[in-house]
Design a protein around this motif. Structure first.
Motif, PDB file in Angstrom:
ATOM      1  N   ARG A 164     -16.600   8.320   1.567  1.00  0.00           N
ATOM      2  CA  ARG A 164     -16.640   7.171   0.715  1.00  0.00           C
ATOM      3  C   ARG A 164     -18.145   6.528   1.142  1.00  0.00           C
ATOM      4  O   ARG A 164     -18.609   6.486   2.060  1.00  0.00           O
ATOM      5  N   ILE A 174     -13.751  11.039  10.050  1.00  0.00           N
ATOM      6  CA  ILE A 174     -12.740  11.623  10.251  1.00  0.00           C
ATOM      7  C   ILE A 174     -12.670  12.689  11.058  1.00  0.00           C
ATOM      8  O   ILE A 174     -13.643  13.515  11.117  1.00  0.00           O
ATOM      9  N   PRO A 207      -3.712   6.798   4.467  1.00  0.00           N
ATOM     10  CA  PRO A 207      -3.756   6.615   5.743  1.00  0.00           C
ATOM     11  C   PRO A 207      -4.665   5.526   6.021  1.00  0.00           C
ATOM     12  O   PRO A 207      -5.708   5.077   5.177  1.00  0.00           O
ATOM     13  N   ARG A 262       0.818  -1.142   0.079  1.00  0.00           N
ATOM     14  CA  ARG A 262      -0.084   0.000  -0.033  1.00  0.00           C
ATOM     15  C   ARG A 262       1.038   1.300  -0.121  1.00  0.00           C
ATOM     16  O   ARG A 262       1.742   1.322   0.705  1.00  0.00           O
ATOM     17  N   ILE A 276      -7.687   3.279   8.800  1.00  0.00           N
ATOM     18  CA  ILE A 276      -8.647   3.365   9.419  1.00  0.00           C
ATOM     19  C   ILE A 276      -8.401   2.705  10.928  1.00  0.00           C
ATOM     20  O   ILE A 276      -7.555   1.744  11.012  1.00  0.00           O
ATOM     21  N   LYS A 314      -0.741  13.203   8.685  1.00  0.00           N
ATOM     22  CA  LYS A 314      -2.029  14.325   8.653  1.00  0.00           C
ATOM     23  C   LYS A 314      -2.288  14.763   9.943  1.00  0.00           C
ATOM     24  O   LYS A 314      -2.059  13.911  11.077  1.00  0.00           O
ATOM     25  N   ILE A 338     -17.620   6.560   4.810  1.00  0.00           N
ATOM     26  CA  ILE A 338     -16.480   7.507   5.630  1.00  0.00           C
ATOM     27  C   ILE A 338     -17.313   8.765   5.497  1.00  0.00           C
ATOM     28  O   ILE A 338     -17.629   9.097   4.549  1.00  0.00           O
ATOM     29  N   THR A 343      -5.305  14.858  11.009  1.00  0.00           N
ATOM     30  CA  THR A 343      -6.966  14.042  11.002  1.00  0.00           C
ATOM     31  C   THR A 343      -6.703  12.667  11.320  1.00  0.00           C
ATOM     32  O   THR A 343      -5.720  11.961  10.574  1.00  0.00           O
ATOM     33  N   ALA A 385      -8.847   8.763  10.585  1.00  0.00           N
ATOM     34  CA  ALA A 385     -10.049   8.010  10.224  1.00  0.00           C
ATOM     35  C   ALA A 385     -10.387   7.069  11.230  1.00  0.00           C
ATOM     36  O   ALA A 385      -9.368   6.103  11.859  1.00  0.00           O
ATOM     37  N   PRO A 403      -6.634  -1.730   7.879  1.00  0.00           N
ATOM     38  CA  PRO A 403      -7.202  -1.503   6.347  1.00  0.00           C
ATOM     39  C   PRO A 403      -7.721  -2.718   5.930  1.00  0.00           C
ATOM     40  O   PRO A 403      -7.484  -3.910   6.585  1.00  0.00           O
ATOM     41  N   SER A 404      -8.448  -3.079   4.966  1.00  0.00           N
ATOM     42  CA  SER A 404      -8.979  -4.359   4.201  1.00  0.00           C
ATOM     43  C   SER A 404      -7.817  -5.276   4.080  1.00  0.00           C
ATOM     44  O   SER A 404      -6.829  -4.643   3.569  1.00  0.00           O
ATOM     45  N   THR A 457      -8.066   9.965  -0.939  1.00  0.00           N
ATOM     46  CA  THR A 457      -8.249   8.738  -0.351  1.00  0.00           C
ATOM     47  C   THR A 457      -8.076   7.515  -1.269  1.00  0.00           C
ATOM     48  O   THR A 457      -8.677   7.674  -2.295  1.00  0.00           O
ATOM     49  N   PRO A 458      -7.589   6.448  -0.975  1.00  0.00           N
ATOM     50  CA  PRO A 458      -7.251   5.327  -1.768  1.00  0.00           C
ATOM     51  C   PRO A 458      -8.551   4.846  -2.531  1.00  0.00           C
ATOM     52  O   PRO A 458      -8.617   4.351  -3.377  1.00  0.00           O
ATOM     53  N   GLY A 459      -9.813   5.093  -1.435  1.00  0.00           N
ATOM     54  CA  GLY A 459     -10.922   4.468  -2.048  1.00  0.00           C
ATOM     55  C   GLY A 459     -11.418   5.287  -3.086  1.00  0.00           C
ATOM     56  O   GLY A 459     -12.482   4.883  -3.974  1.00  0.00           O
TER      57      GLY A 459
HETATM   58  P1  AMP Z   1      -9.185   0.795   3.582  1.00  0.00           P
HETATM   59  O1  AMP Z   1      -7.912   0.606   3.218  1.00  0.00           O
HETATM   60  O2  AMP Z   1     -10.331   0.034   2.870  1.00  0.00           O
HETATM   61  O3  AMP Z   1      -9.424   0.478   4.981  1.00  0.00           O
HETATM   62  O4  AMP Z   1      -9.648   2.276   3.290  1.00  0.00           O
HETATM   63  C1  AMP Z   1      -9.313   3.377   4.271  1.00  0.00           C
HETATM   64  C2  AMP Z   1      -9.956   4.607   3.840  1.00  0.00           C
HETATM   65  O5  AMP Z   1      -9.840   5.558   5.120  1.00  0.00           O
HETATM   66  C3  AMP Z   1      -9.143   4.911   2.578  1.00  0.00           C
HETATM   67  O6  AMP Z   1     -10.271   5.596   1.493  1.00  0.00           O
HETATM   68  C4  AMP Z   1      -8.520   6.200   3.256  1.00  0.00           C
HETATM   69  O7  AMP Z   1      -7.990   7.286   2.294  1.00  0.00           O
HETATM   70  C5  AMP Z   1      -9.562   6.808   4.318  1.00  0.00           C
HETATM   71  N1  AMP Z   1      -8.889   7.780   5.200  1.00  0.00           N
HETATM   72  C6  AMP Z   1      -7.973   7.265   6.028  1.00  0.00           C
HETATM   73  N2  AMP Z   1      -7.613   8.332   7.067  1.00  0.00           N
HETATM   74  C7  AMP Z   1      -8.169   9.205   6.309  1.00  0.00           C
HETATM   75  C8  AMP Z   1      -8.039  10.903   6.612  1.00  0.00           C
HETATM   76  N3  AMP Z   1      -7.193  11.197   7.817  1.00  0.00           N
HETATM   77  N4  AMP Z   1      -8.830  11.678   5.582  1.00  0.00           N
HETATM   78  C9  AMP Z   1      -9.372  11.320   4.861  1.00  0.00           C
HETATM   79  N5  AMP Z   1      -9.815   9.907   4.560  1.00  0.00           N
HETATM   80  C10 AMP Z   1      -8.799   9.183   5.384  1.00  0.00           C
END
Ligand code: AMP
Ligand code: MG
Length: 310
Positions: free
Chosen positions: A187, A91, A55, A50, A57, A108, A176, A110, A112, A135-136, A216-218
Motif C-alpha cells: 500500500r 507484514i 485483516p 468490515r 494492523i 493467516k 505497507i 502473517t 501487519a 484499522p482506520s 488487502t482492503p486498501g
Molecule cells: P486499515 O483498515 O486502513 O487499517 O488497513 C489495513 C491494511 O493492512 C489493509 O490494506 C489490510 O489488508 C492490510 N493487511 C493487514 N494484515 C495483512 C496481512 N497479513 N497481509 C497483507 N496485508 C495485510
C-alpha cells in the motif's frame, strides 16, 4: 498534561473491558481494541461493517513486545531503526505461539504491525500489556478520519470514547511493506517508497492492483470514498461540481477547494481526507479533481482518489 493522563486512564479502562475506542495516530485515527481478545476484535469488524477477510494492523510500543507475536528479520531492523516510530506498517511472519486473536489475521500466518509515533498513541500503548488492533476509524469504504470529530461523525454514540490528539499530522494511512519474503510494497502511504528503497538499497516491487494475489482492503475497488462521484484529471468543471485543486488559484471561487497553497504534495496528502469530508458536508453531489502529478506523494493522492472514484 494532567487531562491527557486521565483520558489515557479512561481509555485503558475501556480497552481492558474489551470495548473499542477512537485512537489518534500520526496517519489517521484508528478504531482500537485489544488485539489478543476475540471479543474486542470482533467488535471492530461489526462497528466498521468490515468484511472478516480483511485483516487488521496491530500496534506495538516496542520491539520486545512484537517479538512475542512475530518473527523479525534483517530488513525489519534496518527499516525499524530508520523510520520507527512512524507511518510504516510491516507484514511479518506470525509466531505459532502468538496470542493474537484469529479475528485479526483472518487465520493467516502473517501479521501487519506498526509502531505509531503520535505521543498519545505511544502513551496508551505503554500503559497496557497487550498490543492494539486498530484499522482506520471509519465505516468500511468511507473516508478515513483525521480528527476526533471525524470519528464521532462516523460512529456517533456507537463507540463510548475517543481520545483527542488533534489533527493527524500525516493525514493518510501508513505505507505497507511485506517483509515475509523479498520486500514488496502493498500500500502507498505516509512514508515514500524512495526513502524505503534508499534504506534497503534495493528497488521495491509494488503490488497494489486488484489482480494482486495478496488481498488487502486498501486494494479493493471502492475505498476511501466520500460517497459522491469523483472525476479525475479535470481541467474544467461542470455545473454543481466541487473542484479539488492542488494549489490555490489566482481566481477564487466558492466551489474551489485547494489542498495546498503552493502545490506541496505532502501538504496535499495531509489535507485530502479533511477536504473530501468538508465537500461532502457542504452538500456537493460531485467532485472534479485537477490533474495531480503521478510522483512522490502525488502517487498516494492519485491512488486514494482513483479508488474513491470507482
Ligand atoms: P486499515 O483498515 O486502513 O487499517 O488497513 C489495513 C491494511 O493492512 C489493509 O490494506 C489490510 O489488508 C492490510 N493487511 C493487514 N494484515 C495483512 C496481512 N497479513 N497481509 C497483507 N496485508 C495485510
Ligand atoms: Mg481503512
Amino acid at each position: 498534561m494532567k487531562k491527557n493522563d486521565s483520558n489515557i486512564k479512561k481509555a485503558v479502562k475501556y480497552l481492558n473491558n474489551n470495548d473499542c475506542i477512537g485512537l489518534p495516530t500520526e496517519t489517521v485515527y484508528g478504531l482500537a481494541a485489544n488485539a489478543y481478545s476475540n471479543k474486542a476484535t470482533k467488535k471492530i469488524f461489526s462497528l466498521k461493517k468490515r468484511p472478516i477477510n480483511n485483516p487488521l494492523i496491530v500496534h506495538y510500543y516496542k520491539v520486545r513486545d512484537l517479538k512475542k507475536d512475530c518473527e523479525t528479520n534483517v530488513n525489519f531492523y534496518k527499516l525499524y531503526k530508520a523510520f520507527c516510530p512512524g507511518p510504516i506498517t510491516f507484514i511479518l511472519k506470525l509466531k505459532k505461539k502468538s496470542k493474537i486473536s484469529k479475528n485479526v489475521t483472518n487465520k493467516k500466518n502473517t501479521l501487519a504491525i506498526r509502531f505509531p509515533s503520535h505521543t498519545i498513541a505511544r502513551k496508551l500503548l505503554k500503559s497496557i500489556n497487550y498490543p492494539i488492533a486498530a484499522p482506520s476509524a471509519n465505516i468500511s469504504e468511507s473516508i478515513s478520519p483525521v480528527s476526533k470529530k471525524d470519528v464521532i461523525d462516523e460512529f456517533g454514540n456507537k463507540i463510548k470514547f475517543v481520545l483527542d490528539g488533534g489533527r493527524s499530522k500525516i493525514g493518510v494511512e501508513s505505507t505497507i511493506i511485506s517483509l515475509v519474503k523479498t520486500p514488496k510494497i502493498l500500500r502507498l502511504g505516509g512514508l515514500s517508497i524512495s526513502a524505503l528503497e534508499k534504506e534497503l538499497k534495493m528497488k521495491l516491487r509494488i503490488y497494489l492492483s486488484n489482480n494482486s494475489k495478496i488481498k488487502t482492503p486498501g486494494s479493493s475497488k471502492l475505498h476511501y470514498s466520500p460517497g459522491i462521484p469523483i472525476r479525475m484529471n479535470a481541467n474544467m468543471i461542470k455545473k454543481d461540481e466541487a473542484y479539488l485543486l492542488i494549489k490555490k488559484k489566482l481566481r477564487q471561487n466558492k466551489n474551489y477547494f485547494y489542498l495546498s497553497e503552493k502545490k506541496n504534495l505532502m501538504e496535499c496528502c495531509k489535507n485530502l481526507y479533511k477536504t473530501l469530508r468538508k465537500i461532502k458536508k457542504l452538500g456537493y453531489k460531485k467532485i472534479a479533481v485537477e490533474k495531480i502529478p503521478n510522483q512522490g506523494f502525488g502517487l498516494v493522492i492519485n491512488d486514494r482518489l482513483i479508488r474513491a472514484s470507482k
